[in-house]
Every structure is written in C-alpha cells, then in structure tokens.
Design an enzyme around this catalytic site. Structure first.
Site, PDB file in Angstrom:
ATOM      1  N   CYS A  57      86.139  35.733 -14.820  1.00  0.00           N
ATOM      2  CA  CYS A  57      86.591  36.383 -13.523  1.00  0.00           C
ATOM      3  C   CYS A  57      85.305  36.260 -12.687  1.00  0.00           C
ATOM      4  O   CYS A  57      84.691  35.170 -12.694  1.00  0.00           O
ATOM      5  CB  CYS A  57      86.941  37.555 -13.608  1.00  0.00           C
ATOM      6  SG  CYS A  57      85.704  38.696 -14.323  1.00  0.00           S
ATOM      7  N   MET A  58      85.315  37.022 -11.522  1.00  0.00           N
ATOM      8  CA  MET A  58      84.104  36.763 -10.667  1.00  0.00           C
ATOM      9  C   MET A  58      82.773  37.311 -11.440  1.00  0.00           C
ATOM     10  O   MET A  58      81.897  36.542 -10.536  1.00  0.00           O
ATOM     11  CB  MET A  58      84.534  37.884  -9.552  1.00  0.00           C
ATOM     12  CG  MET A  58      85.682  37.545  -8.733  1.00  0.00           C
ATOM     13  SD  MET A  58      86.104  38.902  -7.369  1.00  0.00           S
ATOM     14  CE  MET A  58      84.757  38.460  -6.099  1.00  0.00           C
TER      15      MET A  58
END
Length: 490
Positions: free
Chosen positions: A29-30
């Site tokens: 993810c981020m």
C-alpha cells in the site's frame, strides 16, 4: 557497486520471514509491504523489527512491514522481481531460497516432518474462518487501496483547477488560462466521472469474478444509454432514476451478486458454450437487478448515510470533531477505518466534498505533536530521536504510520496523548464547520490544496491546534521515564 537501500531491505526482509518460499503472495500500500505468509513459525519477528529501515511490523491477515512512502514501491518491486512474479500473483511453492545450506539425511527427515506439521497447521488455519466484519473490511481495503494514488493525483489536479478558476473569475489571471483549466478538469474527471467503473473492476477481482464484467456493472449505474427525455423509473416510487444513484456502495453490492451468479453459471453451463452463455446471462440478470433494485435501494441508503453524517457534524460541531479526532487512530489500529472510504466517496459525490476527512486528518497531526514533544524530552535517547527525525517529514505530509508504529505506539502513553491532540484539532475543525476535502488520499499539510474554497484557514488552524495539543499533552503527561534513557529502544 554498493547495494541499494531497497535491495538490502528486500534481502533482509526475506531472510527474516523465512525466505521467498515462505511467502504466498505480496502486495503493497502507501507505506507497507504486505505479505501472505505460509508458515508463521518460520518468521523471526524480532529480527524483522530490528532491520534498519523497518519502521514497524503489523500482523493481521497479512504480515505488514512498514518501510514508508516511496520506498515501499521500490522494496516491493525488488522482492517480486527476485521471484519473477507480479504484485498479487502467487509465489511458486518450490522456490529455492538463496544460501540454503546442504542438509544431512537426518536434517532432511526432520525438515520433512516440520514441513508436514506446517502444512497441517496451515490446513487447520484455513478451516477457521475470520469474522465477517474483518472479512468485509479486508475486502473494502483491497478494493480501494489500489485507487488511493489515483485519488491523490487527480484530487490535487482538481484542486489546482479550482484555484485557477477562482483567480480567473476574480480577474487575477487572463482568459488565456481557460483552455488549460479545462484540460486539468478533463484529467480530474477521468477518475471521478468514471469511478464506478474502476470500483466495479476492483470489486470483481476481490470477489473472484471477471474484472471486465464488474466494470460493466459499474458503468451500468451511470445510465449512459438512457435518453433524458425518456428516463428509467424507480419501481418503488415512480420517480426518474438518476445517473450514479446508489453510488459506490451500490456498485460493490451489485458486483458481489455478479460474482455469485457467474461462479454458479460456470458450474452448470457446458464448457463448449460457457464463454458465450455465462457472461451474457450474468450481465443481463445482474444489469437488470442493478438498475431496478440496487440503484433505488442503495440510493436511499447512501443519501441517508451522507445526510446523517452532515447532521451530526452540523449539530455536534466541536464535540463531534473532538470525538472523531480522538478515536480515529484506534479505529486505524483495528482496521475499522477502511469502512470510511466509500463514505468519503459518497459524500464527495453527493455534496462535492467530504467533511469527515479534514477532521480525521487531525489524528495524524496529533502524532506529529507528540513526536516533537518526545524529541524535546528524550534527547539522550539517540535511537528514538533518530527515528523521530526520519518519520517527522512524512508525518507532516499525512503519512502517520512511521510515527505510530516506530515511535508512539511502542512507548504506550505517547500514543494516547497523541490521540488527545487529534481530538483537539478535530474540535477546532468541527467548530469552524463546513471544512471539506474535494478528494481523498493525503492528509496533514498535503491535504491543504484539496480543502474546499474559503475553508483552508479552518483546516490550517485545526492542524496547528492538533500539533500544539499533541505536544503539550505528551510533554507533560505522555513521556515514559524509560524513554528518556539512552538505552531505550536500543
């Protein structure tokens, strides 16, 4: 040639989790590398947490290694490149780990027994179904996490377009900017005008249906083939159906139904005509169901949900803001924040902005304030202060995980005082009222360009209040005595 940081991290992470052969698949993810682990007995958690550059480790349905924004993309890419797969694809089961020592016959026999035990344990784990709530939250996360970079990029472009449009109206810039502003809006609308299609595709992938079919069902909700003069009617009240009615919530539900029907048809349709009959019947059945059942009902649900939140924020004001800012980080810890993503999107679709995001963003600002207080009070603890220095820049930009998992949460009390800072910031934003964001994705300082016109100061004052509140609460009440020692976290 010196080993790059992402290469070192990839190698050391693999070493700590039992090698590539112990990983079933990998995504990111981020800020986190997310691995599905085959056998947790082979994972050395202490070794994993001690890796230089690993900011935290979270064990849920996947093993999540926090390395921070930007770097996570590079690390994940190196890890999958070494195996020869793409993100999310299954790792081969017969992978040979690097530097694998030669085993004696006795060691081989022992390893075989251990492997059989691990396989048995894995099979037993599969029989234990996760709670329905966790399964729903995980699915929502999987649907929207891939879209977050798109929301950030398109949202910032839309923010720039809005600022330029206001300057054009005010006469600060000439009309020659009109075409450029139009181009920016076209790019922004490439995401938000067709978001239902992207969500339909991701939902189909998550539910095990054909992605293209999911995209079509998302497109069905846009009613693109309907003549405005002869609208389709809501079968429940006779009113005209509107494009996008039911929103993202309706699309996800409709695609879930599609996945069930498609799987059942695959079982009963002969292979020779499956490719023709199954998609045709699936689209026909689910398309009609979506238009006449899902859109009217989901429309009522989404309207009620958005209306209720707007009412709570309007009536509750500062109190509602304080509660939301205070408890958002615990929600993140429990994974409950994922349910808010479709709510944000519905609010943007219905009203043009989400009033929730600016308030919830205060939780990350409280973490920044707490970290600054720890930096001031714990100067002798070099390792702690170095971690704070590394995590603060992205913390100001709204990426709070390095501070949460690397600093405040391991120490305990600072996490609580940081939440109090978030509550104070939320109260300020709530007191101002109508402080909304036109897109989701970033928070902290990075959210400023996305705040609705005329309310940027309300958001900035909220950030400052959260910084100051988190700092004061932590400075006086949130610093454990052990954290002041040079040996802390060593």
């Amino acid at each position: 040639m010196a080993e790059k940081k992402e290469e070192r991290l990839a190698r050391e992470i693999y070493s700590a989790v039992g090698g590539p052969s112990n990983v079933e698949k990998l995504i990111h993810c981020m800020t986190r590398v997310r691995m599905t682990i085959r056998d947790y007995d082979k994972v050395d958690m202490e070794k994993l947490k001690a890796i230089d550059g690993v900011l935290g480790v979270v064990q849920e349905d996947t093993l999540q290694v926090v390395v921070g924004p930007g770097l996570v993309n590079k690390v994940a890419q190196v890890m999958i490149d070494q195996v020869g797969v793409k993100l999310g694809e299954p790792f081969p089961k017969d992978l040979a780990d690097d530097n694998q020592p030669q085993l004696s016959e006795h060691q081989k026999a022992k390893a075989e027994v251990t492997q059989r035990a691990a396989e048995f344990k894995a099979e037993q784990k599969k029989k234990i179904k996760p709670s329905k709530t966790k399964a729903v939250l995980k699915s929502i996360s999987n649907i929207f996490v891939p879209l977050i970079p798109v929301f950030v990029g398109a949202g910032l472009i839309g923010g720039i377009a809005a600022v330029l449009s206001n300057m054009l109206v005010a006469g600060d810039i000439s009309k020659s900017w009109t075409e450029f502003i139009t181009v920016l809006n076209v790019i922004k609308n490439g995401v938000f005008a067709y978001l239902a299609i992207y969500v339909g595709i991701n939902s189909a992938q998550e539910f095990g249906a054909t992605p293209g079919l999911g995209g079509v069902i998302g497109a069905v909700t846009l009613l693109s083939g309907v003549d405005p003069k002869v609208p389709l009617q809501n079968i429940f009240n006779g009113s005209a159906l509107s494009a996008g009615q039911g929103g993202i919530i309706g699309v996800i539900f409709a695609v879930w139904i599609l996945s069930i029907i498609e799987k059942q048809l695959h079982k009963i349709i002969p292979d020779s005509i499956d490719i023709i009959v199954t998609p045709t019947l699936t689209l026909l059945a689910v398309g009609v169901f979506t238009i006449f059942i899902v859109m009217p009902i989901a429309g009522v649900i989404s309207d009620s949900l958005v209306g209720s939140i707007m009412w709570v924020l309007k009536v509750g004001g500062a109190f509602s803001g304080f509660i939301l800012g205070l408890f958002f980080l615990p929600m993140v810890m429990l994974g409950l924040h994922q349910i808010l993503t479709p709510i944000h999107i519905e609010m943007i679709d219905k009203t043009g902005s989400t009033l929730l995001l600016p308030i919830l963003a205060m939780a990350g600002a409280g973490q920044v304030g707490a970290a600054l207080a720890l930096w001031v009070r714990c100067k002798k603890n070099k390792k702690l202060t170095n971690m704070i220095k590394g995590a603060l820049p992205v913390g100001f930009l709204g990426i709070g995980e390095p501070l949460i998992y690397g600093v405040t949460l391991p120490l305990g009390r600072p996490f609580i005082t940081a939440c109090i800072g978030g509550g104070i910031g939320g109260a300020v934003v709530g007191a101002f009222g109508n402080v909304g964001a036109i897109a989701i994705g970033p928070s902290g300082v990075a959210l400023i360009p996305l705040i609705t016109n005329g309310h940027i100061l309300g958001y900035v004052f909220g950030l400052l209040a959260a910084y100051v509140g988190g700092f004061i609460a932590t400075y006086f009440f949130g610093v454990p005595n052990d954290a002041k020692k040079a040996t802390e976290l060593d």
